[in-house]
Design a protein around this motif. Structure first.
Motif, PDB file in Angstrom:
ATOM      1  N   LEU A  90       7.909  14.191   3.341  1.00 46.74           N
ATOM      2  CA  LEU A  90       8.112  14.619   2.190  1.00 46.74           C
ATOM      3  C   LEU A  90       9.175  13.687   1.739  1.00 46.74           C
ATOM      4  O   LEU A  90      10.120  13.062   0.147  1.00 46.74           O
ATOM      5  N   ILE A  91      10.729  13.637   2.237  1.00 51.22           N
ATOM      6  CA  ILE A  91      11.013  13.077   2.018  1.00 51.22           C
ATOM      7  C   ILE A  91      11.070  11.215   1.764  1.00 51.22           C
ATOM      8  O   ILE A  91      11.760  10.856   1.024  1.00 51.22           O
ATOM      9  N   MET A  92      10.236  11.418   2.738  1.00 48.35           N
ATOM     10  CA  MET A  92      10.347   9.097   2.652  1.00 48.35           C
ATOM     11  C   MET A  92       9.004   9.431   1.256  1.00 48.35           C
ATOM     12  O   MET A  92       9.709   8.676   0.734  1.00 48.35           O
ATOM     13  N   ALA A  93       8.060   9.654   1.377  1.00 47.36           N
ATOM     14  CA  ALA A  93       7.413   9.740  -0.188  1.00 47.36           C
ATOM     15  C   ALA A  93       8.048  10.348  -2.213  1.00 47.36           C
ATOM     16  O   ALA A  93       8.110   9.300  -2.499  1.00 47.36           O
ATOM     17  N   GLY A  94       8.979  10.552  -1.634  1.00 46.23           N
ATOM     18  CA  GLY A  94      10.018  11.347  -2.136  1.00 46.23           C
ATOM     19  C   GLY A  94      10.996  10.820  -2.913  1.00 46.23           C
ATOM     20  O   GLY A  94      11.146  10.306  -4.053  1.00 46.23           O
ATOM     21  N   LEU A  95      11.479  10.269  -1.874  1.00 49.33           N
ATOM     22  CA  LEU A  95      13.066   8.974  -2.420  1.00 49.33           C
ATOM     23  C   LEU A  95      12.966   7.972  -1.636  1.00 49.33           C
ATOM     24  O   LEU A  95      14.160   6.464  -1.871  1.00 49.33           O
ATOM     25  N   TYR A  96      12.203   7.242  -1.171  1.00 50.57           N
ATOM     26  CA  TYR A  96      11.290   5.674  -0.960  1.00 50.57           C
ATOM     27  C   TYR A  96      10.553   5.419  -1.668  1.00 50.57           C
ATOM     28  O   TYR A  96       9.378   6.210  -1.197  1.00 50.57           O
ATOM     29  N   ASN A  97      10.335   3.785  -2.228  1.00 50.68           N
ATOM     30  CA  ASN A  97       8.949   4.020  -2.735  1.00 50.68           C
ATOM     31  C   ASN A  97       9.041   3.147  -1.385  1.00 50.68           C
ATOM     32  O   ASN A  97       9.015   1.346  -1.800  1.00 50.68           O
ATOM     33  N   ILE A  98       7.899   2.641  -1.278  1.00 55.27           N
ATOM     34  CA  ILE A  98       7.179   2.077  -0.377  1.00 55.27           C
ATOM     35  C   ILE A  98       5.396   2.059  -1.333  1.00 55.27           C
ATOM     36  O   ILE A  98       4.731   2.711   0.220  1.00 55.27           O
ATOM     37  N   PRO A  99       5.296   1.122  -1.778  1.00 57.06           N
ATOM     38  CA  PRO A  99       3.510   1.250  -1.752  1.00 57.06           C
ATOM     39  C   PRO A  99       3.098   1.097  -0.798  1.00 57.06           C
ATOM     40  O   PRO A  99       1.446  -0.090  -1.259  1.00 57.06           O
ATOM     41  N   GLU A 100       2.763   1.673   0.110  1.00 65.77           N
ATOM     42  CA  GLU A 100       1.408   1.489   1.023  1.00 65.77           C
ATOM     43  C   GLU A 100       0.514   3.030   1.657  1.00 65.77           C
ATOM     44  O   GLU A 100       1.542   4.124   1.626  1.00 65.77           O
ATOM     45  N   VAL A 101       0.075   3.223   2.189  1.00 64.17           N
ATOM     46  CA  VAL A 101      -0.374   4.414   2.467  1.00 64.17           C
ATOM     47  C   VAL A 101       0.131   3.576   4.172  1.00 64.17           C
ATOM     48  O   VAL A 101      -0.723   3.393   4.411  1.00 64.17           O
ATOM     49  N   LEU A 102       0.534   5.341   4.292  1.00 62.37           N
ATOM     50  CA  LEU A 102       1.574   5.133   5.498  1.00 62.37           C
ATOM     51  C   LEU A 102       1.538   6.386   6.363  1.00 62.37           C
ATOM     52  O   LEU A 102       0.439   7.068   5.907  1.00 62.37           O
ATOM     53  N   VAL A 103       0.929   6.575   7.540  1.00 63.66           N
ATOM     54  CA  VAL A 103       1.173   7.343   8.835  1.00 63.66           C
ATOM     55  C   VAL A 103       2.924   7.742   8.659  1.00 63.66           C
ATOM     56  O   VAL A 103       3.567   7.205   9.803  1.00 63.66           O
ATOM     57  N   CYS A 104       2.866   8.654   8.875  1.00 66.66           N
ATOM     58  CA  CYS A 104       4.131   9.433   9.238  1.00 66.66           C
ATOM     59  C   CYS A 104       4.525  10.762  10.661  1.00 66.66           C
ATOM     60  O   CYS A 104       3.198  11.561  10.656  1.00 66.66           O
ATOM     61  N   PHE A 105       4.428  10.285  11.443  1.00 68.83           N
ATOM     62  CA  PHE A 105       4.661  10.826  13.219  1.00 68.83           C
ATOM     63  C   PHE A 105       5.308  10.885  14.024  1.00 68.83           C
ATOM     64  O   PHE A 105       5.853   9.430  14.616  1.00 68.83           O
ATOM     65  N   ASP A 106       6.231  11.302  14.724  1.00 64.67           N
ATOM     66  CA  ASP A 106       7.113  11.244  15.765  1.00 64.67           C
ATOM     67  C   ASP A 106       8.180  10.238  14.907  1.00 64.67           C
ATOM     68  O   ASP A 106       9.118   9.691  15.802  1.00 64.67           O
ATOM     69  N   ASN A 107       8.812  10.806  13.727  1.00 66.27           N
ATOM     70  CA  ASN A 107       9.894  10.066  13.316  1.00 66.27           C
ATOM     71  C   ASN A 107       9.702   8.627  13.092  1.00 66.27           C
ATOM     72  O   ASN A 107      10.734   7.977  13.080  1.00 66.27           O
ATOM     73  N   LYS A 108       8.953   8.142  12.671  1.00 68.58           N
ATOM     74  CA  LYS A 108       8.287   6.879  12.897  1.00 68.58           C
ATOM     75  C   LYS A 108       7.270   6.736  10.880  1.00 68.58           C
ATOM     76  O   LYS A 108       6.041   7.435  11.108  1.00 68.58           O
ATOM     77  N   ILE A 109       7.757   6.303  10.915  1.00 66.63           N
ATOM     78  CA  ILE A 109       6.597   5.675   9.342  1.00 66.63           C
ATOM     79  C   ILE A 109       5.722   4.009   9.890  1.00 66.63           C
ATOM     80  O   ILE A 109       6.637   3.213   9.373  1.00 66.63           O
ATOM     81  N   LEU A 110       4.415   4.067   9.907  1.00 64.40           N
ATOM     82  CA  LEU A 110       3.988   3.850   9.999  1.00 64.40           C
ATOM     83  C   LEU A 110       2.841   2.766   9.452  1.00 64.40           C
ATOM     84  O   LEU A 110       1.992   3.336   8.511  1.00 64.40           O
ATOM     85  N   ARG A 111       2.367   1.700   9.018  1.00 61.95           N
ATOM     86  CA  ARG A 111       1.546   1.252   8.240  1.00 61.95           C
ATOM     87  C   ARG A 111      -0.039   1.498   8.453  1.00 61.95           C
ATOM     88  O   ARG A 111      -0.819   1.967   9.887  1.00 61.95           O
ATOM     89  N   GLY A 112      -0.635   2.402   6.905  1.00 62.01           N
ATOM     90  CA  GLY A 112      -1.504   2.996   7.959  1.00 62.01           C
ATOM     91  C   GLY A 112      -3.412   2.371   8.233  1.00 62.01           C
ATOM     92  O   GLY A 112      -3.893   2.889   8.999  1.00 62.01           O
TER      93      GLY A 112
END
Length: 554
Positions: free
Chosen positions: A172-194
């Motif tokens: 929620l924080i990354m989607a709301g506060l950061y503009n990273i125009p990719e499809v991503l996966v969030c798990f275990d405090n890491k944002i990975l390229r989907g």
């Protein structure tokens, strides 16, 4: 109302970002039944989240939510903003093992339908097929300019021990506060390229990895985003989704002693594309001419075959004779794509009816969404940029970390200065030196804001081609499109609208702007708002429109 006063009215007492959460199912929202087994339950997730202060600030919602915002939840204060989110729950909820291609299409359709109304998106999804869905959506979502994050958990979010709370809050924080125009996966405090992620561990909170590239972001004491690694579209077109994926694709894993009949049967019509998982760096037996002949025949009649490695990490090369034999048989090198990315990319490319077979093979070799590594032609270090190095020496900075902080502080201002004069060469130097063209200065303004306000059409085109988002807002909530409107730059308004920009100005503020323009017979401003998609019939607090004012002062 004086212009200064009208400008102040665009401020929000506490800026908000809005996130749409698409809840498809999965472990994260399950509850334990009487038999001690996890199961999904309709309307359970939202009702429980409302009772958790970490996920919903009830006091703020009661005090500040409008009538049309009653379905939203809101996070506690984060970095000067509030993240409001609304949950769209699918019926029925799905175990991800049951996820099919038509479910990908439903998610993509919902993203498209709500794209203009939210700043970011989170998809709650089961972990078993999350990497497939993330990869598929990365290709289906064309000209993406906003953040889409898939997440889930190994243990339901309402259990005493659960990874779901951190995963969901982080998303929620990354989607709301950061503009990273990719499809991503969030798990275990890491944002990975989907399309680089795989499920690597069924029994760990670190369930997902991206074996061939580092995480896009890590959420530790501080959130660290590798902006240089973010993949951005280079097209100046609106967001759209492509749903009609080709279903006639499959995965064929080579193993010692695989029979010719097995390979033949797999390549029979209606099969149109095959991901061939080979040994090591892309090797398969080259002492079996019958095997290579079958592959060559299938390739010659239009079956697209992609060669990827069975290894978790590494890529396919033609350094060995066995790998070269496949290449000679018409098999396309898949580089370091994951099986999930290769399969969904194949499904996407083969579904493009307007592309010839030659074009489809070409696009399978091309990096479309960051799914495969492209070796850079040059390696330009930030230390090669003389200005940063000179300032660092003058300030007696020595460590790489200190210089990186200096770069992050200086680059946004340098980019805005270059955009103000329309200096594309300077912007290119900054980009190639490691700068993020989407970075903002202390006022939240980016180079695209400045170029749009100043009317530099070539600079706006350059920035859009480099993937700078049209949806970024400065500290006053102003977007590049609003800047272009205020500058009355019709060509830039057209460019931004074509790329998917929408006016986000509040209706009451818009009505005041239009009425002021009508009162002063400022036709250009009215035309600019019209071309930007504004409703010229919007009413002010007295229910008066610009037309009322124009008739009064004619």
């Amino acid at each position: 109302i004086p212009p200064k006063r009208r400008k102040l009215m665009t401020y929000e007492p506490e800026p908000r970002s809005t996130v749409l959460v698409i809840y498809t199912g999965g472990t994260i929202g399950m509850e334990t039944n009487d038999e001690g087994v996890y199961e999904t339950k309709e309307n359970f997730l939202v009702s429980k989240l409302k009772t958790l202060p970490l996920f919903h600030d009830e006091e703020y919602a009661v005090a500040h939510f409008a009538a049309d915002e009653k379905d939203f939840l809101v996070l506690p204060h984060q970095n000067g903003r509030r993240v409001m989110y609304k949950i769209m729950e699918y019926k029925p909820l799905l175990d991800s093992s049951n996820m099919m291609e038509n479910d990908w299409g439903k998610i993509a359709s919902d993203l498209f339908e709500h794209y203009d109304h939210y700043d970011g998106f989170v998809v709650l999804h089961g972990t078993d097929t999350m990497a497939y869905t993330a990869s598929a959506l990365s290709f289906m979502c064309e000209n993406l300019g906003k953040t889409i994050i898939l997440t889930g958990s190994q243990i339901p979010i309402f259990e005493v021990r659960s990874d779901g709370r951190d995963n969901f809050l982080s998303s929620l924080i990354m989607a709301g506060l950061y503009n990273i125009p990719e499809v991503l996966v969030c798990f275990d405090n890491k944002i990975l390229r989907g399309n680089r992620s795989i499920k690597n561990d069924a029994g760990s909170f670190s369930a997902f990895i991206s074996p061939n590239i580092p995480p896009i972001a890590t959420l530790e004491i501080r959130i660290n985003v590798d902006w240089a690694a973010v993949f951005r579209t280079t097209k100046t077109e609106k967001f759209r989704v492509h749903k009609n994926m080709c279903l006639n694709v499959g995965l064929l894993r080579i193993f010692p002693g695989i029979t010719l009949q097995t390979v033949k049967a797999f390549l029979q019509p209606p099969m149109q594309g095959v991901v061939l998982q080979t040994y090591g760096a892309g090797n398969a037996p080259d002492d079996r001419p019958d095997f290579l002949k079958v592959l060559k025949e299938a390739s010659d009649i239009g079956v697209v075959i992609i060669n990827i490695t069975q290894c978790t990490k590494g890529c396919v090369m033609t350094s060995y004779a066995t790998g070269k034999a496949l290449n000679d048989a018409g098999v396309i090198c898949g580089g370091d794509m994951t099986p999930e990315a290769a399969l969904t990319k194949l499904s996407y490319v083969l579904s493009k009816e307007t592309w010839s077979m030659e074009e489809k093979r070409k696009f399978m070799k091309r990096n479309l969404r960051g799914e495969m590594t492209v070796v850079a032609k040059e390696d330009i270090s930030i230390l090669d940029f003389e200005l940063i190095e000179s300032v660092a020496q003058e300030l007696r900075l020595s460590s790489t970390e200190e210089k990186k902080k200096l770069q992050d502080a200086l680059y946004p201002s340098l980019m805005c200065a270059a955009a103000k004069t329309g200096d594309n060469d300077a912007l290119e130097i900054l980009r190639r030196s490691g700068g993020n063209l989407s970075s903002h200065n202390y006022d939240g303004r980016t180079a695209l804001h400045v170029a749009s306000k100043e009317g530099h059409v070539p600079t706006v085109k350059y920035l859009l081609q480099q993937g700078v988002s049209v949806h970024l807002k400065d500290c006053n909530g102003i977007t590049p499109l609003h800047d272009a409107v205020m500058g009355k730059h019709q060509d830039i308004i057209t460019l931004l609208v074509q790329t998917g920009a929408k006016l986000t100005i509040k209706p009451i503020v818009l009505s005041l702007e239009l009425c002021c323009a009508a009162a002063s017979e400022d036709i250009e401003t009215l035309q600019a708002y019209r071309d930007a998609g504004a409703n010229l019939s919007v009413c002010d607090y007295d229910k008066r429109t610009a037309l009322h004012v124009a008739r009064k002062y004619r």
